[in-house]
Write a protein that holds these residues in place. Structure first.
Motif, PDB file in Angstrom:
ATOM      1  N   LEU A 176     -14.403   4.170   3.899  1.00 27.47           N
ATOM      2  CA  LEU A 176     -14.422   2.789   4.388  1.00 27.47           C
ATOM      3  C   LEU A 176     -13.083   2.093   4.154  1.00 27.47           C
ATOM      4  CD1 LEU A 176     -17.983   1.664   3.275  1.00 27.47           C
ATOM      5  CD2 LEU A 176     -17.207   2.196   5.603  1.00 27.47           C
ATOM      6  N   ILE A 177     -12.483   2.333   2.998  1.00 27.22           N
ATOM      7  CA  ILE A 177     -11.170   1.738   2.715  1.00 27.22           C
ATOM      8  C   ILE A 177     -10.135   2.297   3.693  1.00 27.22           C
ATOM      9  CG2 ILE A 177      -9.290   1.582   1.023  1.00 27.22           C
ATOM     10  CD1 ILE A 177     -11.524   1.381  -1.144  1.00 27.22           C
ATOM     11  N   GLY A 178     -10.210   3.591   4.009  1.00 30.17           N
ATOM     12  CA  GLY A 178      -9.319   4.188   4.997  1.00 30.17           C
ATOM     13  C   GLY A 178      -9.492   3.550   6.372  1.00 30.17           C
ATOM     14  N   GLN A 179     -10.728   3.293   6.765  1.00 26.78           N
ATOM     15  CA  GLN A 179     -10.994   2.630   8.050  1.00 26.78           C
ATOM     16  C   GLN A 179     -10.436   1.212   8.050  1.00 26.78           C
ATOM     17  OE1 GLN A 179     -15.218   2.983   8.893  1.00 26.78           O
ATOM     18  NE2 GLN A 179     -15.161   5.157   8.375  1.00 26.78           N
ATOM     19  N   LEU A 180     -10.582   0.511   6.931  1.00 25.58           N
ATOM     20  CA  LEU A 180     -10.016  -0.827   6.806  1.00 25.58           C
ATOM     21  C   LEU A 180      -8.498  -0.768   6.929  1.00 25.58           C
ATOM     22  CD1 LEU A 180     -10.452  -3.871   6.165  1.00 25.58           C
ATOM     23  CD2 LEU A 180     -10.314  -3.245   3.741  1.00 25.58           C
ATOM     24  N   ASP A 181      -7.873   0.189   6.263  1.00 29.59           N
ATOM     25  CA  ASP A 181      -6.414   0.363   6.342  1.00 29.59           C
ATOM     26  C   ASP A 181      -5.970   0.579   7.788  1.00 29.59           C
ATOM     27  OD1 ASP A 181      -6.102   0.146   3.594  1.00 29.59           O
ATOM     28  OD2 ASP A 181      -6.024   2.314   3.256  1.00 29.59           O
ATOM     29  N   ARG A 182      -6.650   1.456   8.499  1.00 34.84           N
ATOM     30  CA  ARG A 182      -6.274   1.779   9.884  1.00 34.84           C
ATOM     31  C   ARG A 182      -6.521   0.629  10.850  1.00 34.84           C
ATOM     32  NH1 ARG A 182      -8.369   6.426   7.863  1.00 34.84           N
ATOM     33  NH2 ARG A 182     -10.432   6.171   8.810  1.00 34.84           N
ATOM     34  N   SER A 183      -7.430  -0.259  10.514  1.00 33.52           N
ATOM     35  CA  SER A 183      -7.761  -1.366  11.424  1.00 33.52           C
ATOM     36  C   SER A 183      -6.690  -2.459  11.418  1.00 33.52           C
ATOM     37  CB  SER A 183      -9.109  -1.987  11.043  1.00 33.52           C
ATOM     38  OG  SER A 183      -8.993  -2.807   9.883  1.00 33.52           O
ATOM     39  N   ASN A 184      -5.888  -2.519  10.353  1.00 32.88           N
ATOM     40  CA  ASN A 184      -4.902  -3.594  10.193  1.00 32.88           C
ATOM     41  C   ASN A 184      -5.532  -4.979  10.286  1.00 32.88           C
ATOM     42  OD1 ASN A 184      -2.579  -2.054   9.721  1.00 32.88           O
ATOM     43  ND2 ASN A 184      -2.414  -1.599  11.899  1.00 32.88           N
TER      44      ASN A 184
END
Length: 109
Positions: free
Chosen positions: A9-17
């Motif tokens: 989830l943190i990775g998805q948040l990072d990629r979403s900007n």
């Protein structure tokens, strides 16, 4: 069942900007991760739904109505619908698990 891994989830948040990444939505509730960087300004405004914040990491404060509290990893904060609130004095990046009930914006008109 809908299961999630916090690291993913943190990775998805990072990629979403983006500041907020919703990962769960059903009519009765929604959930997402919210990140505020140290020194940043929290841009949110009152929601039409109740909220629970669980601070995963970081350090800062939250003001809700006239109350002001420090938050650290492990802090849990309930904010009723329509109450003016925001995080402030963010000393370390905050990563926050957010739950809305019912789902975010489901009561918005």
């Amino acid at each position: 069942m809908d299961a999630h891994d916090l690291t993913d989830l943190i990775g998805q948040l990072d990629r979403s900007n983006k500041l907020y990444h919703e990962f769960l939505r059903v009519p009765s509730m929604s959930a997402g991760l919210y990140r505020l960087r140290a020194g940043s300004i929290d841009p949110q405004s009152p929601h039409t739904e109740d909220e629970v914040y669980y601070v995963i990491s970081g350090r800062g404060s939250i003001r809700a109505g006239v109350e002001d509290r420090s938050v650290i990893a492990g802090s849990i904060v309930f904010v009723p619908a329509a109450i003016e609130h925001r995080f402030h004095s963010i000393e370390e990046d905050l990563i926050i698990l957010v739950f809305f009930a019912p789902a975010e914006y489901s009561r918005a008109k």
